[in-house]
Motif scaffolding. Structure first.
Motif, PDB file in Angstrom:
ATOM      1  N   ALA A   5      16.425 -17.663   6.441  1.00 20.38           N
ATOM      2  CA  ALA A   5      15.336 -16.651   6.115  1.00 20.38           C
ATOM      3  C   ALA A   5      14.432 -16.081   6.780  1.00 20.38           C
ATOM      4  O   ALA A   5      14.925 -17.399   7.932  1.00 20.38           O
ATOM      5  N   TRP A   6      14.427 -15.275   7.153  1.00 20.05           N
ATOM      6  CA  TRP A   6      13.704 -14.364   8.729  1.00 20.05           C
ATOM      7  C   TRP A   6      12.248 -13.080   7.394  1.00 20.05           C
ATOM      8  O   TRP A   6      12.142 -13.498   6.710  1.00 20.05           O
ATOM      9  N   LEU A   7      11.140 -13.903   8.613  1.00 20.05           N
ATOM     10  CA  LEU A   7       9.667 -12.988   8.235  1.00 20.05           C
ATOM     11  C   LEU A   7       9.783 -11.516   8.210  1.00 20.05           C
ATOM     12  O   LEU A   7      10.078 -10.763   9.867  1.00 20.05           O
ATOM     13  N   PHE A   8       9.308 -10.857   7.464  1.00 21.14           N
ATOM     14  CA  PHE A   8       9.634  -9.482   7.722  1.00 21.14           C
ATOM     15  C   PHE A   8       8.487  -9.520   8.315  1.00 21.14           C
ATOM     16  O   PHE A   8       7.198  -9.931   8.092  1.00 21.14           O
ATOM     17  N   LEU A   9       7.613  -8.208   9.922  1.00 18.24           N
ATOM     18  CA  LEU A   9       6.847  -7.930  10.162  1.00 18.24           C
ATOM     19  C   LEU A   9       6.434  -6.672   9.487  1.00 18.24           C
ATOM     20  O   LEU A   9       7.291  -5.892   9.896  1.00 18.24           O
ATOM     21  N   ALA A  10       4.872  -5.723   9.485  1.00 16.99           N
ATOM     22  CA  ALA A  10       4.838  -5.351   9.016  1.00 16.99           C
ATOM     23  C   ALA A  10       4.036  -4.442   9.940  1.00 16.99           C
ATOM     24  O   ALA A  10       3.018  -5.410  10.844  1.00 16.99           O
ATOM     25  N   PRO A  11       4.071  -3.649   9.970  1.00 21.61           N
ATOM     26  CA  PRO A  11       2.626  -2.334  10.987  1.00 21.61           C
ATOM     27  C   PRO A  11       1.168  -3.198  10.818  1.00 21.61           C
ATOM     28  O   PRO A  11       0.689  -3.833   9.631  1.00 21.61           O
ATOM     29  N   VAL A  12       0.294  -3.294  11.749  1.00 20.32           N
ATOM     30  CA  VAL A  12      -0.264  -3.625  11.636  1.00 20.32           C
ATOM     31  C   VAL A  12      -1.489  -2.878  11.173  1.00 20.32           C
ATOM     32  O   VAL A  12      -1.737  -1.301  11.862  1.00 20.32           O
ATOM     33  N   ALA A 160      10.760  -1.330  -1.013  1.00 23.23           N
ATOM     34  CA  ALA A 160      10.080  -2.345  -1.765  1.00 23.23           C
ATOM     35  C   ALA A 160       9.243  -2.713  -0.247  1.00 23.23           C
ATOM     36  O   ALA A 160       7.684  -3.164  -0.253  1.00 23.23           O
ATOM     37  N   LEU A 161       9.424  -3.715   0.649  1.00 24.16           N
ATOM     38  CA  LEU A 161       8.607  -3.417   2.339  1.00 24.16           C
ATOM     39  C   LEU A 161       7.599  -2.618   2.612  1.00 24.16           C
ATOM     40  O   LEU A 161       6.745  -3.678   2.896  1.00 24.16           O
ATOM     41  N   GLN A 162       8.768  -1.557   2.645  1.00 19.50           N
ATOM     42  CA  GLN A 162       7.082  -0.248   2.984  1.00 19.50           C
ATOM     43  C   GLN A 162       6.387  -0.303   2.181  1.00 19.50           C
ATOM     44  O   GLN A 162       5.134  -0.273   3.023  1.00 19.50           O
ATOM     45  N   LEU A 163       6.529  -0.233   0.875  1.00 14.57           N
ATOM     46  CA  LEU A 163       5.144  -0.089  -0.384  1.00 14.57           C
ATOM     47  C   LEU A 163       4.227  -1.335  -0.002  1.00 14.57           C
ATOM     48  O   LEU A 163       3.138  -0.985  -0.311  1.00 14.57           O
ATOM     49  N   ALA A 164       4.719  -3.071   0.183  1.00 13.19           N
ATOM     50  CA  ALA A 164       4.072  -3.558   0.123  1.00 13.19           C
ATOM     51  C   ALA A 164       3.327  -3.530   1.495  1.00 13.19           C
ATOM     52  O   ALA A 164       1.980  -3.650   1.861  1.00 13.19           O
ATOM     53  N   ALA A 165       3.759  -2.943   2.826  1.00 12.12           N
ATOM     54  CA  ALA A 165       2.375  -3.341   3.709  1.00 12.12           C
ATOM     55  C   ALA A 165       1.837  -2.665   4.091  1.00 12.12           C
ATOM     56  O   ALA A 165       1.254  -2.101   4.528  1.00 12.12           O
ATOM     57  N   GLU A 166       2.303  -1.544   2.991  1.00 11.42           N
ATOM     58  CA  GLU A 166       1.409  -0.314   2.588  1.00 11.42           C
ATOM     59  C   GLU A 166       0.048  -0.642   2.205  1.00 11.42           C
ATOM     60  O   GLU A 166      -0.840   0.402   2.756  1.00 11.42           O
ATOM     61  N   GLN A 167      -0.122  -1.895   1.773  1.00 13.99           N
ATOM     62  CA  GLN A 167      -1.390  -2.222   1.100  1.00 13.99           C
ATOM     63  C   GLN A 167      -2.507  -2.522   1.833  1.00 13.99           C
ATOM     64  O   GLN A 167      -2.314  -3.461   2.444  1.00 13.99           O
ATOM     65  N   PRO A 168      -3.888  -2.092   1.723  1.00 16.31           N
ATOM     66  CA  PRO A 168      -4.695  -2.901   2.767  1.00 16.31           C
ATOM     67  C   PRO A 168      -5.021  -4.618   2.539  1.00 16.31           C
ATOM     68  O   PRO A 168      -4.962  -4.770   3.437  1.00 16.31           O
ATOM     69  N   ASP A 169      -4.259  -4.945   1.561  1.00 18.36           N
ATOM     70  CA  ASP A 169      -4.357  -6.530   1.304  1.00 18.36           C
ATOM     71  C   ASP A 169      -3.070  -6.514   1.343  1.00 18.36           C
ATOM     72  O   ASP A 169      -3.330  -8.059   0.986  1.00 18.36           O
ATOM     73  N   GLU A 212      -0.800  -8.767 -10.403  1.00 17.90           N
ATOM     74  CA  GLU A 212      -0.493  -8.322 -11.019  1.00 17.90           C
ATOM     75  C   GLU A 212      -0.439  -6.504 -10.705  1.00 17.90           C
ATOM     76  O   GLU A 212       0.870  -6.070 -11.891  1.00 17.90           O
ATOM     77  N   ARG A 213      -1.247  -6.000 -10.363  1.00 17.23           N
ATOM     78  CA  ARG A 213      -0.623  -4.702  -9.670  1.00 17.23           C
ATOM     79  C   ARG A 213      -0.306  -4.369  -8.975  1.00 17.23           C
ATOM     80  O   ARG A 213       1.287  -3.971  -9.078  1.00 17.23           O
ATOM     81  N   HIS A 214       0.116  -5.321  -8.572  1.00 18.39           N
ATOM     82  CA  HIS A 214       0.905  -5.409  -7.069  1.00 18.39           C
ATOM     83  C   HIS A 214       2.175  -5.712  -7.510  1.00 18.39           C
ATOM     84  O   HIS A 214       3.348  -5.266  -6.835  1.00 18.39           O
ATOM     85  N   GLU A 215       2.153  -6.732  -8.185  1.00 16.87           N
ATOM     86  CA  GLU A 215       3.262  -6.714  -8.704  1.00 16.87           C
ATOM     87  C   GLU A 215       4.586  -5.782  -9.280  1.00 16.87           C
ATOM     88  O   GLU A 215       5.682  -5.463  -9.233  1.00 16.87           O
ATOM     89  N   ALA A 216       4.007  -5.099 -10.329  1.00 18.94           N
ATOM     90  CA  ALA A 216       4.172  -4.589 -11.228  1.00 18.94           C
ATOM     91  C   ALA A 216       4.073  -3.486 -10.250  1.00 18.94           C
ATOM     92  O   ALA A 216       5.459  -2.434 -11.164  1.00 18.94           O
ATOM     93  N   GLU A 217       3.677  -2.167  -9.111  1.00 23.01           N
ATOM     94  CA  GLU A 217       4.575  -1.604  -7.863  1.00 23.01           C
ATOM     95  C   GLU A 217       5.443  -1.669  -7.617  1.00 23.01           C
ATOM     96  O   GLU A 217       6.117  -0.832  -7.362  1.00 23.01           O
ATOM     97  N   LEU A 218       5.405  -2.864  -7.409  1.00 20.78           N
ATOM     98  CA  LEU A 218       6.993  -3.464  -6.398  1.00 20.78           C
ATOM     99  C   LEU A 218       7.819  -3.222  -7.628  1.00 20.78           C
ATOM    100  O   LEU A 218       9.646  -2.955  -7.027  1.00 20.78           O
ATOM    101  N   ARG A 219       8.076  -3.780  -8.799  1.00 24.58           N
ATOM    102  CA  ARG A 219       8.824  -3.983  -9.721  1.00 24.58           C
ATOM    103  C   ARG A 219       9.545  -2.578 -10.157  1.00 24.58           C
ATOM    104  O   ARG A 219      10.754  -2.313 -10.696  1.00 24.58           O
TER     105      ARG A 219
END
Length: 297
Positions: A5-12, A160-169, A212-219
């Motif tokens: 298992a690996w933990l992904f570190l995103a930009p702060v 997907a990881l990059q998209l997630a990391a760009e979200q403020p929350d 729900e919105r985040h999951e739809a965008e990642l999908r």
């Protein structure tokens, strides 16, 4: 960390830390000096160089030869009082790894009994919680599975990881590979290639809301197994706290465990620090581990 298992570190992200004020930070960094009469014990590298006397390295040690590290001076250390087979000397440096017991005033360690080589000593159990890289979501009907093979590859995973990391929350991401049969392999060599199959993992992503919105965008970009769950704090908030902790006396290191939603802090001693940090940031947000622990009277 689990082998698979690996933990992904995103930009702060530039978000202020929760519950942070200059006054409360000062309460921690201006903590009283350790009680000089308390007896502590711990394991560390004792290092003496041409420039310094014997020092007790409680933090990281550079893997050079000779190694490099630093720490509090040991006022009464003598290499003549330890087994010569337990230390090495090279290029003007002498070092070995020992279990030490003594007094510590925040600057100097004083042995109260002879040191013993860590080679011959079974270390005490460490109160340390490993990150939990399992998936917090309930598996879908039929179990975790690929929903779109064309979007289940390494490029899609990174997108997907990059998209997630760009979200403020955004609060963190990791991969759960427990569904891969290769996780039960008896050797690393046998499992190494098989574990890199994007179709046999669960991508875990956490946010502080609007799941729900985040999951739809990642999908839209990821077709493999996906678990989107809620966290209390964003990764940026945790990293802001991490940045504040470097000024704590006796600081050895700090990191962020986004899967657990905590900041891990390593210090020389915990003289009530865990309680003070719980009061400052909230209980359990910072998890303290001390290199030196008090000896029971």
């Amino acid at each position: 960390m689990s082998r698979y298992a690996w933990l992904f570190l995103a930009p702060v992200l530039a978000v202020a830390a929760c519950g942070t004020e200059d006054a409360t930070v000062a309460n921690v960094t201006d903590a009283p000096a350790p009680d000089p009469e308390t007896i502590y014990t711990g394991t560390g590298t004792v290092m003496e160089t041409a420039e310094t006397g014997p020092q007790l390295c409680l933090g990281g040690v550079a893997e050079s030869y000779p190694p490099q590290c630093g720490g509090p001076d040991i006022s009464n250390w003598s290499w003549d009082e330890v087994d010569p087979d337990t230390y090495e000397s090279a290029s003007g440096s002498t070092w070995g790894v020992y279990v030490v017991t003594g007094r510590y005033d925040g600057e100097t360690f004083e042995l109260t009994e002879p040191a013993s080589s860590a080679m011959y000593t079974t270390p005490p159990p460490v109160d340390h919680q490993e990150p939990d890289f399992s998936s917090p979501c309930e598996p879908p009907a039929g179990g975790w599975a690929v929903v779109d093979p064309e979007k289940t590859n390494d490029d899609a995973l990174q997108e997907a990881l990059q998209l997630a990391a760009e979200q403020p929350d955004y609060a963190g991401a990791w991969v759960d590979q427990s569904i891969n049969p290769a996780s039960e392999a008896e050797s690393d060599l046998e499992a190494e290639e098989a574990m890199n199959d994007p179709s046999l993992l669960v991508l875990n992503v956490q946010f502080t809301g609007d799941l729900e919105r985040h999951e739809a965008e990642l999908r839209e970009v990821w077709g493999g197994a996906l678990c989107v769950s809620e966290a209390e704090h964003t990764e940026a908030e945790l990293r802001a706290i991490q940045d504040e902790l470097v000024d704590i006396p006796g600081f050895l290191g700090a990191g962020v465990d986004t899967s657990g939603g905590v900041v891990t802090l390593q210090v020389e001693i915990d003289d009530g620090l865990q309680q003070r940090l719980d009061e400052q940031y909230g209980e359990g947000i910072v998890r303290v581990t001390a290199a030196l622990t008090p000896v029971d009277p």
